[in-house]
Write a protein that holds these residues in place. Structure first.
Motif, PDB file in Angstrom:
ATOM      1  N   UNK A  46       3.659  -0.440   3.602  1.00 61.61           N
ATOM      2  CA  UNK A  46       2.384  -0.052   2.977  1.00 61.61           C
ATOM      3  C   UNK A  46       1.247  -0.910   3.521  1.00 61.61           C
ATOM      4  N   UNK A  47       1.540  -2.196   3.694  1.00 66.00           N
ATOM      5  CA  UNK A  47       0.500  -3.101   4.185  1.00 66.00           C
ATOM      6  C   UNK A  47       0.045  -2.688   5.584  1.00 66.00           C
ATOM      7  N   UNK A  48       0.958  -2.067   6.349  1.00 66.36           N
ATOM      8  CA  UNK A  48       0.586  -1.616   7.697  1.00 66.36           C
ATOM      9  C   UNK A  48      -0.143  -0.276   7.646  1.00 66.36           C
ATOM     10  N   UNK A  49      -0.301   0.277   6.458  1.00 68.43           N
ATOM     11  CA  UNK A  49      -1.048   1.535   6.325  1.00 68.43           C
ATOM     12  C   UNK A  49      -0.161   2.761   6.399  1.00 68.43           C
ATOM     13  N   UNK A  50       1.167   2.556   6.395  1.00 60.39           N
ATOM     14  CA  UNK A  50       2.079   3.698   6.551  1.00 60.39           C
ATOM     15  C   UNK A  50       2.147   4.518   5.269  1.00 60.39           C
ATOM     16  N   UNK A  51       2.567   5.767   5.436  1.00 56.44           N
ATOM     17  CA  UNK A  51       2.833   6.629   4.277  1.00 56.44           C
ATOM     18  C   UNK A  51       4.327   6.560   4.011  1.00 56.44           C
ATOM     19  N   UNK A  52       4.670   6.307   2.773  1.00 55.13           N
ATOM     20  CA  UNK A  52       6.084   6.088   2.436  1.00 55.13           C
ATOM     21  C   UNK A  52       6.732   7.389   1.988  1.00 55.13           C
ATOM     22  N   UNK A  53       7.892   7.653   2.559  1.00 58.34           N
ATOM     23  CA  UNK A  53       8.665   8.833   2.159  1.00 58.34           C
ATOM     24  C   UNK A  53       9.964   8.334   1.524  1.00 58.34           C
ATOM     25  N   UNK A  54      10.019   8.289   0.192  1.00 58.62           N
ATOM     26  CA  UNK A  54      11.263   7.803  -0.430  1.00 58.62           C
ATOM     27  C   UNK A  54      12.354   8.862  -0.297  1.00 58.62           C
ATOM     28  N   UNK A  55      13.547   8.430   0.140  1.00 58.92           N
ATOM     29  CA  UNK A  55      14.659   9.367   0.306  1.00 58.92           C
ATOM     30  C   UNK A  55      15.769   8.926  -0.651  1.00 58.92           C
ATOM     31  N   UNK A  56      16.144   9.817  -1.539  1.00 50.94           N
ATOM     32  CA  UNK A  56      17.099   9.443  -2.573  1.00 50.94           C
ATOM     33  C   UNK A  56      18.452   9.042  -1.969  1.00 50.94           C
ATOM     34  N   UNK A  57      19.046   7.976  -2.489  1.00 51.06           N
ATOM     35  CA  UNK A  57      20.375   7.587  -1.995  1.00 51.06           C
ATOM     36  C   UNK A  57      21.432   8.059  -2.988  1.00 51.06           C
TER      37      UNK A  57
END
Ligand code: PLP
Length: 499
Positions: free
Chosen positions: A233-244
């Motif tokens: 997030x700090x790098x500006x990325x968009x996070x895609x959470x993938x369920x485990x």
């Protein structure tokens, strides 16, 4: 607020569905569409925006995929109740500067960093004042290692090793690491592909700087390691959470298509926090996916030194050296304060990583690097790991036995074969009562921790994360006894609720 009356500010940039998705994300991040709230109906939104409903549906699909929305059958679409607040581009953002007592004006990157750190630090907060603490993430060396370390630290002082070392790290230590990774993890890389870092955290930060631009998508495990998400997030990325699931991250859940993802973060040897071990078939599937999408896989092998049963599965980096960025740390095998970890990089990234290391901190502490190299060379490190392995196994066995004895079939224990923590699932405890259970333990002087904060959406069952890096083996039965008493109190009809 009535969801129908929401005002969406579209930015006229790119396709309409993407504008709508961005505007909704902004509302979620600003808390206008708060966690747990129902999203406006696609029909109402389409009418308000004067566009086709399909365009709005496309935007919703994107947000469902990214985890900003969840759909509940027959009830509608909602913002997940425990969605962590993400970095928000507010202007002008001000955060307190403790040194001057006034508020400092930060750059957008600085604001992102502060907000990303706040999200991660909210997840793990130590419970103070408990005699028995099952906090995860702590480890302490024994007296024997402290003595060896003292001697090892004295040597570079006697040698007067006071100048800068190579930014990628001490050569002898990198060689030791490369040799051990070959023997223990099957990773066959020369020492000059190893870059020493200030713990796994800097390894994540360096990788994020190397690979991610604003808006680049990073797939992370959900539930997962909050400090990795913070670095991305700090790098500006968009996070895609993938369920485990029980086998860790399922590559079949990763997106296909043009806007796939640039980086996938995984803990395949002991998924953090669920403890799942990724089977070999999934490992190959993940690497195949990464090759097809020209994505990198960040393999965080944070606690591989401590394995109590079963055999080790090959590291991802042993199977594909050009797609996998491998990361290890001494935070568990020695202790977190040593702040030493390492990256093993694909050829194309080695030089750039060493440059970033130079620019950001000119290299790790040379004294610490040399002392740790000394521990590895003399065999003191291996003896220490073997001693700790016996100690941790004893604690783990005591914990598993006490849990089984007290709870019987009421619980499921997961992830106990490796590392310094395990997970206890409590299917009979309603998820909304977990905080009451934790408070009940705390009242009895025992600190236990919920799994819920590690997930971006509501977990289907109640779970606790129990670390045993610091508990005394003799205290474990009492700690579990208190947990059981609190559990019985909480599950009793009319039992306590957490305010
Ligand atoms: C998943 C995971 N990765 C890495 C680490 C270690 O990080 P560091 O080396 O920065 O202390 C931890 C420690 O708790 C962890 O849980």
């Amino acid at each position: 607020m009535d969801p129908a009356s929401l005002v969406l500010n579209l930015d006229a940039n790119g396709p309409r569905y993407a504008q709508i998705a961005r505007a909704l994300i902004a509302l979620i991040q600003r808390g206008v569409l708060a966690p747990g709230r129902r999203a406006p109906s696609t029909r109402t939104l389409a009418e308000g925006l004067g566009c086709s409903r399909n365009v709005v549906l496309l935007a919703y699909e994107q947000l469902l995929l990214e985890g900003y929305l969840v759909s509940r059958r027959r009830a509608g679409t909602f913002v997940p109740p425990n969605l962590p607040s993400a970095p928000v581009e507010r202007s002008p953002a001000r955060v307190p500067d403790p040194t001057v007592g006034v508020r400092a004006r930060l750059s957008p990157a600085g604001r992102r960093l502060v907000e990303a750190a706040a999200v991660a630090r909210r997840v793990t907060r130590r419970q103070q004042g408990c005699d028995i603490d099952f906090m995860y993430g702590l480890a302490e060396p024994d007296d024997r290692l402290i003595g060896r370390l003292r001697r090892a630290l004295a040597r570079p002082l006697q040698d007067r090793s006071f100048s800068y070392g190579p930014p990628a790290g001490d050569d002898a230590l990198r060689q030791q690491i490369a040799r051990r990774l070959q023997a223990a993890r099957g990773i066959s890389r020369p020492a000059d592909h190893v870059v020493l870092t200030s713990g796994a955290q800097q390894a994540l930060d360096i990788s994020a700087r190397l690979l991610l631009g604003t808006g680049d998508r990073v797939a992370v495990e959900d539930p997962g390691y909050e400090a990795a998400t913070a670095a991305f997030l700090a790098a500006g990325a968009a996070i895609l959470p993938v369920r485990v699931d029980r086998d860790g991250l399922d590559p079949a859940r990763l997106p296909d298509g043009r806007r796939a993802v640039r980086l996938v973060y995984v803990t395949p040897s002991h998924q953090f926090p669920t403890g799942a071990i990724m089977p070999v078939a999934r490992r190959y599937a993940l690497l195949g996916w990464a090759r097809r999408h020209r994505a990198y896989v960040f393999e965080d092998d944070y606690d591989g030194e401590f394995r109590y049963e079963g055999h080790t599965t090959p590291a991802l980096a042993a199977l594909d050296v050009e797609r996998v960025i491998y990361c290890g740390t001494f935070a568990k095998s020695l202790f977190p304060a040593v702040r030493l970890g390492y990256l093993v990089l694909p050829s194309a990234l080695v030089e750039a990583a060493a440059h970033i290391k130079w620019v950001t901190d000119r290299g790790c502490s040379r004294l610490v690097e040399r002392a740790v190299a000394d521990l590895l060379q003399t065999g003191d490190y291996d003896r220490h790991v073997r001693r700790m392995q016996r100690r941790y196994r004893e604690r783990r066995d005591a914990l598993v036995d006490a849990l089984k004895q007290r709870f019987g079939p009421d619980i499921e224990i997961a992830g106990a074969s490796t590392g310094l923590h395990l997970v206890v699932w409590l299917p009979a405890l309603a998820t909304r009562r977990v905080d009451a259970l934790i408070a009940g333990c705390r009242a009895r002087g025992v600190a236990v921790y919920s799994m819920a904060p590690y997930a971006t959406r509501a977990l289907p069952r109640s779970g606790l994360l129990l670390g045993y890096g610091l508990v005394n083996v003799g205290d474990i039965p009492r700690g579990v006894g208190a947990l059981f008493d609190a559990y019985q109190e909480t599950t009793r009809p009319g039992g306590p609720r957490c305010r």
